[in-house]
Design an enzyme around this catalytic site. Structure first.
Site, mmCIF file in Angstrom:
data_model
loop_
_atom_site.group_PDB
_atom_site.id
_atom_site.type_symbol
_atom_site.label_atom_id
_atom_site.label_comp_id
_atom_site.label_asym_id
_atom_site.label_seq_id
_atom_site.Cartn_x
_atom_site.Cartn_y
_atom_site.Cartn_z
ATOM 1 N N LYS A 1 0.834 -1.194 0.000
ATOM 2 C CA LYS A 1 0.000 0.000 0.000
ATOM 3 C C LYS A 1 0.878 1.257 0.000
ATOM 4 C CE LYS A 1 -3.204 2.399 2.972
ATOM 5 N NZ LYS A 1 -4.022 2.384 4.170
ATOM 6 N N GLU B 1 10.864 -4.962 3.734
ATOM 7 C CA GLU B 1 10.870 -6.386 3.372
ATOM 8 C C GLU B 1 10.416 -6.578 1.925
ATOM 9 O OE1 GLU B 1 9.471 -5.017 6.041
ATOM 10 O OE2 GLU B 1 9.399 -6.369 7.762
ATOM 11 N N GLY C 1 -4.598 -1.576 5.322
ATOM 12 C CA GLY C 1 -3.829 -2.724 4.816
ATOM 13 C C GLY C 1 -4.485 -4.055 5.185
ATOM 14 N N ARG C 2 -4.907 -4.197 6.431
ATOM 15 C CA ARG C 2 -5.479 -5.481 6.863
ATOM 16 C C ARG C 2 -6.922 -5.660 6.412
ATOM 17 N NH1 ARG C 2 -3.951 -2.115 10.670
ATOM 18 N NH2 ARG C 2 -5.481 -1.112 12.026
ATOM 19 N N GLU D 1 -3.809 -5.884 15.442
ATOM 20 C CA GLU D 1 -3.291 -4.630 14.894
ATOM 21 C C GLU D 1 -4.375 -3.553 14.919
ATOM 22 O OE1 GLU D 1 0.109 -4.098 11.733
ATOM 23 O OE2 GLU D 1 -1.768 -4.044 10.624
ATOM 24 N N HIS E 1 -4.512 -32.352 19.920
ATOM 25 C CA HIS E 1 -3.338 -33.123 20.337
ATOM 26 C C HIS E 1 -2.199 -32.206 20.748
ATOM 27 C CE1 HIS E 1 -5.323 -36.776 18.913
ATOM 28 N NE2 HIS E 1 -5.825 -35.962 17.997
ATOM 29 N N LYS F 1 10.443 -0.548 13.527
ATOM 30 C CA LYS F 1 10.943 -0.392 12.147
ATOM 31 C C LYS F 1 12.052 0.655 12.128
ATOM 32 C CE LYS F 1 6.494 -1.014 9.747
ATOM 33 N NZ LYS F 1 5.505 -0.334 8.919
#
Ligand code: F6P
Length: 527
Positions: free
Chosen positions: A209, A215, A271-272, A357, A388, A497
């Site tokens: 965005k 990254e 973004g999410r 977030e 389990h 960051k």
């Protein structure tokens, strides 16, 4: 109701709920069932395609009504309308949050005086053309080969949504076209993937965005260099292998993407919350654009339900209020998400970002310190695997952890008998958590009274998945409203960051603490 009336009403509701929480300790879910023959009917919502049973919770009708009162006093109806209308509810960034407009072709919303419906339609059409061309083989790479592998490069919301949906809907994916997702800056991830790909038939989609995410840009550079080397070509000749999706087209352009290869999302889409925009291009290529449209339609059906249903029959509102009951009045710390479907394996991770977030905040919109607790820790994994691993703690541990079970009624990919076993396990676990099992031997004793919601989807289709995701989006929004926080910013991710950048460029200086300095030295970052 004016705002001081609302505030009075809110604190009244809060007090009522606090005293109900105290008195509820002598009751149990099973006693609630015994006392109210209509409990299941009251505490379930049946929508086309999705059913919610919330009867196995530590609440009775009095508590439920008090929670509804809290939602009313928090002006949920007014805030919902404000979000859908495009008011700048993301106050710290002065932006609307308009993911709902992305799935509403009739949207009349304007941003800064401009209609957004046409912009959305234009990008959807571009997505459709691109998706059709890649799927039909018409889209060719630099050497004239069709595309067999699509690699989405992005992180957070530019990764988790498309990754989750592509995996969940793999029944609908086109044979011969594989989708891959690269998110982490860990070079081993992309290097391993690249080693397995054929450059001639690989298409990369960089999703960012902001187009500033370290990254994503590093991984994109790596992909560009790899492709040039593999095909022995100049950057310019490889353009048909690289698409970008961003709210900053100029930045993508400057980075080297062809204007015609840049798809747009917008700053008014978080973004999410962005998988519904061109960030979902990999989904459209994988399952076909008609199915992408069905995903949007499913989400829209949930939007309509959220917007128009009364609060006490409103699925997202109910899930939100139940969460608030545990989080703020029964002092739970986390919520487990347990889908009984391997294709929904990424649902817990997806919801982690969506919830934590959005609502992992301690400052109210009025900039006063929050008094109560906000977002829970969201975790989980698929059943039966979780049975389990961590179910021991759910049944006999010292912590109260509400569970959301998610099951699919009609299975199209798997064996019928195995599917029965899967669903039987889910239903049995929800029942066992609630009923427990009395034994004189304390090691064999299950206290029971452990709460859960069960969501049953008729099938795992694009439409039902769209509904499920939108359901949780609106749950998170509702909780944010009741807690009085802005669910649409994420300032808490910035500091780390910044420090990482300083560590890398050596600008941290002497201000660092001894522990950090030593870790830098031992990791070889000094050089
Ligand atoms: O670091 C958090 C975050 O900003 C998320 O909110 C976002 O989804 C992700 O990074 C990726 O951001 P972008 O799409 O701008 O690369």
């Amino acid at each position: 109701m004016n705002s001081s009336n609302n505030e009075n009403q809110r604190s009244k509701s809060w007090k009522v709920l606090t005293s109900l929480a105290e008195s509820s300790t002598t009751d149990s879910i099973q006693r609630y069932f015994a006392k109210d023959p209509e409990r299941l009917e009251r505490f379930s919502v049946d929508l086309p395609g999705i059913y919610l049973d919330f009867s196995k919770n530590r609440l009775n009708i009095e508590i439920f009504n008090a929670l509804i009162g809290l939602a009313q006093a928090s002006d949920l109806e007014g805030q919902k309308a404000a979000m859908f209308r495009g008011d700048p509810i993301n106050k710290t960034e002065r932006l609307p949050a308009l993911h709902t407009a992305l799935r509403d072709p009739q949207s009349k919303v304007e941003v800064k005086g401009e209609s957004i419906a046409d912009k959305i339609a234009e990008q959807l059409l571009r997505m459709q053309k691109c998706s059709d061309a890649v799927r039909s083989g018409e889209w060719k790479g630099a050497t004239g080969k069709s595309i067999t592998d699509v690699v989405n490069i992005g992180i957070g919301g530019s990764d988790l949504g498309p990754r989750f949906v592509c995996e969940a809907l793999r029944e609908f994916s086109k044979p011969g076209i594989r989708t891959h997702f690269i998110s982490n800056v860990d070079g081993a991830e992309i290097d391993t993937l690249l080693a397995s790909l054929e450059a001639q038939s690989t298409l990369f989609i960089t999703c960012s965005k902001t187009f500033t995410t370290h990254e994503t840009l590093l991984n994109t550079n790596k992909a560009i260099q790899w492709l040039q080397k593999q095909l022995n070509i100049e950057k310019q000749q490889g353009t048909s292998h690289f698409l970008a999706v961003t709210a900053r087209p100029a930045a993508a352009n400057e980075f080297g993407f062809d204007t015609s290869n840049i798809f747009e999302t917008w700053d008014w889409v978080g973004g999410r919350y962005s998988l519904w925009s061109a960030i979902g291009l990999s989904i459209s290529i994988s399952i076909g654009h008609d199915n992408f449209a069905r995903l949007l339609k499913g989400a829209k059906a949930m939007d309509d339900h959220f917007l128009h249903s009364p609060l006490d029959r409103n699925m997202p509102v109910i899930l939100a209020l139940i969460g608030i009951w545990y989080n703020n009045f029964l002092d739970t710390e986390s919520i487990a998400i347990v889908p009984y479907c391997e294709r929904l394996r990424l649902l817990p991770s997806y919801l982690q970002q969506l919830d934590m977030e959005s609502n992992g905040k301690s400052t109210s919109i009025h900039e006063l310190e929050m008094v109560g607790t906000t977002a829970p820790i969201v975790w989980g994994q698929t059943g039966t695997n979780g049975q389990h691993a961590f179910f021991q703690l759910l049944h006999q541990g010292t912590k109260l952890i509400p569970v959301d079970f998610v099951g699919i009624v009609k299975e199209n990919l798997g064996d019928e008998y195995q599917h029965k076993v899967l669903l039987a396990n889910m239903i049995a676990q929800a029942a066992a958590l609630m009923t427990g099992d009395a034994s004189d031997n304390p090691h064999l004793h299950y206290p029971g009274d452990k709460p859960s919601n069960t969501l049953l989807l008729d099938e795992l289709s694009p439409a039902s998945l769209g509904m499920l995701i939108a359901l949780y989006e609106h749950k998170v929004f509702t909780q944010g409203i009741i807690w009085g926080i802005n669910s649409f910013d994420q300032w808490g991710v910035e500091l780390g960051k910044r420090l990482a950048t300083n560590l890398l460029d050596g600008s941290s200086g002497d201000a660092l603490d001894p522990s950090t300095k030593e870790l830098i030295r031992r990791s070889g970052l000094e050089n």
